[in-house]
Design an enzyme around this catalytic site. Structure first.
Site, short mmCIF file in Angstrom:
data_model
loop_
_atom_site.label_atom_id
_atom_site.label_comp_id
_atom_site.label_asym_id
_atom_site.label_seq_id
_atom_site.Cartn_x
_atom_site.Cartn_y
_atom_site.Cartn_z
N GLN A 72 -3.74 3.28 7.19
CA GLN A 72 -4.84 3.57 7.91
C GLN A 72 -6.07 2.54 7.01
OE1 GLN A 72 -3.76 7.94 6.67
NE2 GLN A 72 -5.85 8.04 7.05
N HIS A 73 -7.58 2.79 6.62
CA HIS A 73 -8.26 2.05 5.66
C HIS A 73 -9.06 0.58 5.90
CE1 HIS A 73 -8.08 5.97 4.56
NE2 HIS A 73 -7.02 6.25 3.48
N ASP A 227 -1.32 6.12 10.23
CA ASP A 227 0.09 5.64 10.13
C ASP A 227 0.45 6.99 9.38
OD1 ASP A 227 -0.59 5.46 7.27
OD2 ASP A 227 0.50 3.56 7.38
O1 LIG Z 1 -4.10 5.31 2.50
C1 LIG Z 1 -3.12 5.71 2.73
C2 LIG Z 1 -3.05 7.31 3.33
O2 LIG Z 1 -4.74 7.80 3.40
C3 LIG Z 1 -1.94 5.09 3.27
O3 LIG Z 1 -0.67 6.22 3.54
C4 LIG Z 1 -2.03 4.24 4.54
O4 LIG Z 1 -1.65 4.60 5.49
C5 LIG Z 1 -0.72 3.15 3.79
O5 LIG Z 1 0.70 3.41 4.03
P1 LIG Z 1 1.83 2.70 4.22
O6 LIG Z 1 1.87 1.89 4.75
O7 LIG Z 1 2.56 3.15 2.59
O8 LIG Z 1 2.75 3.91 4.90
#
Ligand SMILES: O=C(CO)[C@@H](O)[C@H](O)COP(=O)(O)O
Ligand SMILES: Nc1ncnc2c1ncn2[C@@H]1O[C@H](COP(=O)(O)OP(=O)(O)O)[C@@H](O)[C@H]1O
Length: 472
Positions: A72-73, A227
């Site tokens: 995300q983000h 994700d």
């Molecule tokens: O920033 C967040 C949720 O808000 C993280 O969960 C990212 O989505 C990255 O996730 P991973 O790579 O650790 O699965």
């Protein structure tokens, strides 16, 4: 005889791209691939496409639909021709800490929570827009559109898409930008303008089961999602379930039929990939706390696990594992801290145990924050790379305060994306069985867990001013 339909799901996560090819009717995984990403917090999106090509090589011939789940983000800025103008600034890049403080002060926490369901932290895309304005004004001048990692990869996979006006996203990922409201299902373009000083083209928000394009080989492209939203789909998360994912990030999340808005900033009020909501708490330090501790102690992950399990306990040794700064609690400048060293505790096994406990205490606070929003926690489903750790499985139930279920090791983000692809392909969200493994036997009593959490809280609260200092 019915013809078997195949679908592919992608997880473009922080550390790697993973691809699974599944039977659309049953979810059985028939093929898998993965390829690593660079270890950086700013990454050229072309690296994700390269990783996708390697991870999916030879897997896709007879696949009829593809969907992308993504970290995300991350901020992907594109010019008017759709070309990337700066490496993507990822969710775990804390450069926008000052920009975050400015934005929160300008509007106030309550107004942010009401507008978007969440209080922005440096992970959120909106803070990165404010940051790039002053950090790289020439880049900002060239930007014409902003997209997220899954939006960009979906766009790149779609044949015949012409320009930034064809970009798409979904509710789940849009809810992590800081300029979209899950409660009203609409963009707050005023917040883009506030952060960036002018407007930018934004991806169209697709419906959950929509087909948004076709790949060059003619497979349908589903909307894709963030994700964590994809993992919720992969697990078929139901009210009462809380997923705790221990990947690069540590996340705790639950599905909800109503939107949440927490002005304290602990719980982000995200949307899910089915039309519901996904309140979520995220920490910046999870699986890598274990790999960094293993490296420090000269152990591999199996040895670290063994050491943590055979230790007689952490015996008062507390690790605040803020190795990459921290997001929850909101301490972006913080560093890690080890407290309680004595000759007795300054031992490799005790340190191994304190690392696992420290990581889990952060997630235990996250699960408590969901409880405080009124979400029921009947059971915790543990997933992500570090859920494979026996020590994590043994310590988690008492520290998280709930029975722990261990879905069979699998790529649940990629699986959830594949399930979304099957939904777009067939028009029906299929029911896929989620098999559970047997977690390691729990080794902590509730009283021991309460003691560990109390010590962790005391060290955190006692050192907050120190942890707020800029990192050296
Ligand atoms: O920033 C967040 C949720 O808000 C993280 O969960 C990212 O989505 C990255 O996730 P991973 O790579 O650790 O699965
Ligand atoms: N047995 C284990 N114990 C602890 N950590 C593990 C274990 N197996 C894998 N990991 C860690 O899991 C992480 C990858 O998990 P994953 O959920 O795929 O992360 P991401 O989605 O962020 O890329 C790596 O940091 C890896 O070191």
């Amino acid at each position: 005889m019915s013809q078997q339909k195949l679908v592919a799901g992608v997880d473009c996560s922080t550390q790697a791209t993973k691809v699974v090819v599944c039977d659309a009717a049953t979810g059985e995984v028939l093929r898998e691939g993965r390829a690593p990403h660079p270890d950086a917090t700013q990454v050229d999106p072309a690296e994700w496409f390269k990783a996708w090509e390697i991870a999916s090589d030879g897997l896709l011939d007879d696949v009829q639909a593809v969907s992308v789940g993504g970290q995300q983000h991350g901020m992907v800025l594109l010019d008017a021709d759709g070309q990337v103008v700066h490496p993507a600034v990822l969710w775990n890049d804390t450069s926008s800490a000052d920009a975050t403080a400015e934005l929160v002060a300008e509007l106030g926490p309550e107004a942010w929570a009401e507008a978007t369901g969440s209080l922005p932290v440096p992970s959120f895309t909106v803070t990165k827009l404010r940051w790039v304005r002053s950090a790289a004004p020439d880049v900002a001048d060239r930007a014409a559109a902003v997209a997220l990692p899954h939006d960009w990869l979906t766009h790149r996979l779609a044949a015949g898409r012409n320009g930034i006006e064809d970009l798409t996203t979904d509710r789940g990922d849009a809810s992590g930008t800081g300029w979209w409201s899950p409660a009203t299902n609409s963009y707050r373009t005023d917040l883009v303008e506030r952060a960036f000083g002018r407007s930018l083209a934004l991806p169209r928000v697709a419906e959950p089961a929509e087909t948004v394009g076709e790949t060059a080989s003619g497979a349908l492209l589903a909307a894709g999602t963030g994700d964590n939203m994809a993992a919720a789909l992969g697990l078929d998360l139901q009210p009462g379930d809380v997923a705790v994912s221990l990947g690069t990030s540590g996340t705790a999340f639950a599905v909800s039929t109503h939107p949440t808005s927490d002005p304290s900033g602990l719980v982000a009020g995200f949307a899910d990939a089915t039309g519901r909501y996904l309140p979520l708490v995220c920490t910046l330090n999870a699986a890598r706390v274990m790999s960094a501790t293993a490296q420090l102690l000269g152990m591999d992950l199996a040895e670290l696990d063994e050491a943590a399990l055979t230790s007689s306990g952490s015996n008062g040794l507390v690790m605040l594992p803020y190795l990459d700064g921290e997001r929850t609690p909101d301490l972006p400048h913080s560093t890690g801290l080890v407290y309680g060293l004595t000759r007795a505790t300054m031992q490799p096994a005790t340190m191994a145990r304190a690392a696992v406990e420290g990581m889990l205490c952060g997630l235990a606070d996250a699960v408590d924050a969901l409880r405080a929003q009124g979400l029921p926690v009947q059971r915790v489903l543990l997933l992500g790379g570090a859920a494979r750790s026996r020590a994590v499985q043994a310590l988690a139930p008492a520290l998280l305060g709930a029975p722990v279920v261990l879905p069979e090791p699998g790529e649940y983000v990629a699986l959830g994306a594949a399930r979304q692809a099957a939904w777009a392909l067939t028009g029906t969200l299929p029911t896929w069985e989620v098999a559970s493994g047997k977690p390691e036997t729990a080794i902590l009593t509730d009283a021991e867990a309460a003691d560990i959490r109390a010590r962790y809280a005391a060290v955190l609260n006692g050192t907050r001013p120190l942890l707020a200092q800029p990192r050296p």
